[in-house]
Design an enzyme around this catalytic site. Structure first.
Site, PDB file in Angstrom:
ATOM      1  N   ASP A 186      -0.943 -55.421  33.473  1.00 37.97           N
ATOM      2  CA  ASP A 186      -1.091 -54.434  32.527  1.00 37.97           C
ATOM      3  C   ASP A 186      -0.287 -54.124  31.750  1.00 37.97           C
ATOM      4  O   ASP A 186      -0.309 -53.864  30.579  1.00 37.97           O
ATOM      5  CB  ASP A 186      -1.643 -53.154  33.455  1.00 37.97           C
ATOM      6  CG  ASP A 186      -3.200 -53.100  33.987  1.00 37.97           C
ATOM      7  OD1 ASP A 186      -3.718 -54.119  33.822  1.00 37.97           O
ATOM      8  OD2 ASP A 186      -3.303 -52.310  34.964  1.00 37.97           O
ATOM      9  N   ARG A 199      -6.240 -59.546  42.865  1.00 37.48           N
ATOM     10  CA  ARG A 199      -6.054 -58.587  44.253  1.00 37.48           C
ATOM     11  C   ARG A 199      -7.437 -57.652  44.281  1.00 37.48           C
ATOM     12  O   ARG A 199      -7.405 -56.949  43.554  1.00 37.48           O
ATOM     13  CB  ARG A 199      -4.853 -57.683  44.365  1.00 37.48           C
ATOM     14  CG  ARG A 199      -3.595 -58.584  44.681  1.00 37.48           C
ATOM     15  CD  ARG A 199      -2.427 -58.022  45.328  1.00 37.48           C
ATOM     16  NE  ARG A 199      -2.329 -56.699  44.814  1.00 37.48           N
ATOM     17  CZ  ARG A 199      -1.551 -55.915  45.397  1.00 37.48           C
ATOM     18  NH1 ARG A 199      -0.620 -56.074  46.366  1.00 37.48           N
ATOM     19  NH2 ARG A 199      -1.252 -54.560  45.050  1.00 37.48           N
ATOM     20  N   ASP A 211       2.008 -52.368  37.536  1.00 35.82           N
ATOM     21  CA  ASP A 211       1.001 -53.533  37.485  1.00 35.82           C
ATOM     22  C   ASP A 211       1.664 -54.180  36.420  1.00 35.82           C
ATOM     23  O   ASP A 211       1.958 -53.814  35.102  1.00 35.82           O
ATOM     24  CB  ASP A 211      -0.204 -53.011  37.040  1.00 35.82           C
ATOM     25  CG  ASP A 211      -1.331 -54.058  37.315  1.00 35.82           C
ATOM     26  OD1 ASP A 211      -2.057 -53.923  38.231  1.00 35.82           O
ATOM     27  OD2 ASP A 211      -1.110 -55.138  36.491  1.00 35.82           O
ATOM     28  N   THR A 241      -8.759 -54.363  49.674  1.00 35.68           N
ATOM     29  CA  THR A 241      -8.376 -54.939  50.576  1.00 35.68           C
ATOM     30  C   THR A 241      -6.882 -55.678  50.539  1.00 35.68           C
ATOM     31  O   THR A 241      -6.205 -55.977  51.293  1.00 35.68           O
ATOM     32  CB  THR A 241      -9.181 -56.436  51.174  1.00 35.68           C
ATOM     33  OG1 THR A 241      -9.115 -57.375  50.134  1.00 35.68           O
ATOM     34  CG2 THR A 241     -10.691 -55.850  51.593  1.00 35.68           C
TER      35      THR A 241
HETATM   36  C1  PRP Z   1      -0.551 -58.908  40.839  1.00 35.30           C
HETATM   37  C2  PRP Z   1       0.470 -59.840  40.583  1.00 35.30           C
HETATM   38  C3  PRP Z   1       0.289 -60.988  41.578  1.00 35.30           C
HETATM   39  C4  PRP Z   1      -0.181 -60.172  42.656  1.00 35.30           C
HETATM   40  C5  PRP Z   1       0.751 -59.965  43.701  1.00 35.30           C
HETATM   41  O1  PRP Z   1      -1.707 -59.592  40.268  1.00 35.30           O
HETATM   42  O2  PRP Z   1       0.835 -60.288  39.171  1.00 35.30           O
HETATM   43  O3  PRP Z   1      -0.625 -62.090  41.257  1.00 35.30           O
HETATM   44  O4  PRP Z   1      -0.658 -59.050  42.270  1.00 35.30           O
HETATM   45  O5  PRP Z   1       0.225 -59.228  44.762  1.00 35.30           O
HETATM   46  P1  PRP Z   1       0.252 -59.921  46.304  1.00 35.30           P
HETATM   47  O6  PRP Z   1       1.736 -60.452  46.519  1.00 35.30           O
HETATM   48  O7  PRP Z   1       0.096 -58.744  47.027  1.00 35.30           O
HETATM   49  O8  PRP Z   1      -0.720 -60.858  46.157  1.00 35.30           O
HETATM   50  P2  PRP Z   1      -3.199 -58.718  40.027  1.00 35.30           P
HETATM   51  O9  PRP Z   1      -3.855 -59.106  41.412  1.00 35.30           O
HETATM   52  O10 PRP Z   1      -2.688 -57.224  39.737  1.00 35.30           O
HETATM   53  O11 PRP Z   1      -3.750 -59.386  38.949  1.00 35.30           O
HETATM   54  P3  PRP Z   1      -3.464 -59.631  37.289  1.00 35.30           P
HETATM   55  O12 PRP Z   1      -2.278 -60.558  37.249  1.00 35.30           O
HETATM   56  O13 PRP Z   1      -4.510 -60.100  36.845  1.00 35.30           O
HETATM   57  O14 PRP Z   1      -3.095 -58.172  36.739  1.00 35.30           O
HETATM   58  N1  URA Z   2       1.082 -56.408  41.481  1.00 31.65           N
HETATM   59  C1  URA Z   2       1.721 -55.802  40.595  1.00 31.65           C
HETATM   60  O1  URA Z   2       1.526 -56.103  39.414  1.00 31.65           O
HETATM   61  N2  URA Z   2       2.737 -54.898  40.971  1.00 31.65           N
HETATM   62  C2  URA Z   2       2.948 -54.571  42.194  1.00 31.65           C
HETATM   63  O2  URA Z   2       3.967 -53.593  42.621  1.00 31.65           O
HETATM   64  C3  URA Z   2       2.195 -55.179  43.097  1.00 31.65           C
HETATM   65  C4  URA Z   2       1.256 -56.178  42.887  1.00 31.65           C
END
Ligand code: PRP
Ligand code: URA
Length: 209
Positions: free
Chosen positions: A203, A104, A200, A108
């Protein structure tokens, strides 16, 4: 008929409460995510097709049902979706695994694609797209759109925690996809994080910050 299922099983609810806790460390968090994914997949794969095969028991020969794991694909949305794969593969060891890399944009909150690799014969597979978090729904909507563009037809989506906004968006964008949710949370905050959520997920699974 609503095209989503909230798990509601006490074992799943208990383990989700444990991963919400900010004191749960990376190692335990990872193990719990795997266990939750396995328990959820048990339910989500309830309608896996079986075929009758001939088996010789110590008593006699009989025809008995077995699943054809070759027909299944698990597609984690990177990174956090990776944490769910082992739990599902434990149930269906012959499933193929594809990957969709999305993150994400921190400004945005829109998903940005960086890697995609999916198994062949997608049109013949039951495809389980997995990500622990369904927040705005942007990542899941885009990932499933990509799977469809590559030929996927029979698609399910599984997340551990969903926000109402994400669930609505995903249902509107892909009404043909059944969504399996561990817990449905209250709302998103101003940074598009799920409340109460677990922070997150990527993380917490990988120990980064
Ligand atoms: C997180 C999560 C989803 C997304 C959800 O990933 O694992 O993929 O956010 O958010 P959304 O429904 O608003 O799209 P992130 O983008 O943080 O990436 P990561 O898994 O690499 O940490
Ligand atoms: N992605 C995450 O990992 N946690 C949230 O709460 C939203 C998006």
């Amino acid at each position: 008929m609503a095209n989503y299922t909230i798990m509601g099983h006490p074992l799943i609810r208990h383990k989700i409460s444990m991963i919400r806790d900010k004191h749960t460390g990376t190692n335990e968090f990872r193990k719990l995510v795997e266990e939750i994914a396995m328990l959820m997949a048990y339910e989500a794969l309830r309608d896996l097709p079986t075929e009758e095969v001939e088996i010789e028991t110590p008593i006699e020969t009989c025809m008995t049902p077995m699943i054809s794991g070759k027909k299944m694909a698990i597609v984690p949305i990177l990174r956090a979706g990776l944490g769910m794969v082992n739990g599902i593969v434990t149930l269906v060891p012959t499933a193929k695994v594809g990957h969709i890399g999305l993150f994400r944009d921190p400004e945005t909150y829109k998903p940005q694609e960086y890697y995609c690799k999916l198994p062949d014969q997608l049109d013949q597979r039951i495809i389980l797209v997995v990500d622990p978090m369904l927040a705005t729904g942007g990542s899941a909507v885009d990932a499933i759109r990509y799977v469809k563009e590559q030929g996927g037809k029979n698609i399910k989506f599984m997340c551990i925690i969903a926000a109402p906004e994400g669930l609505q968006n995903l249902m509107a964008a892909h009404p043909d996809v059944h969504i399996y949710v561990g817990e449905l949370d209250r709302c998103l905050n101003e940074h598009a994080y799920i409340c109460p959520g677990l922070g997150d997920a990527g993380d917490r699974i990988f120990g980064t910050k």
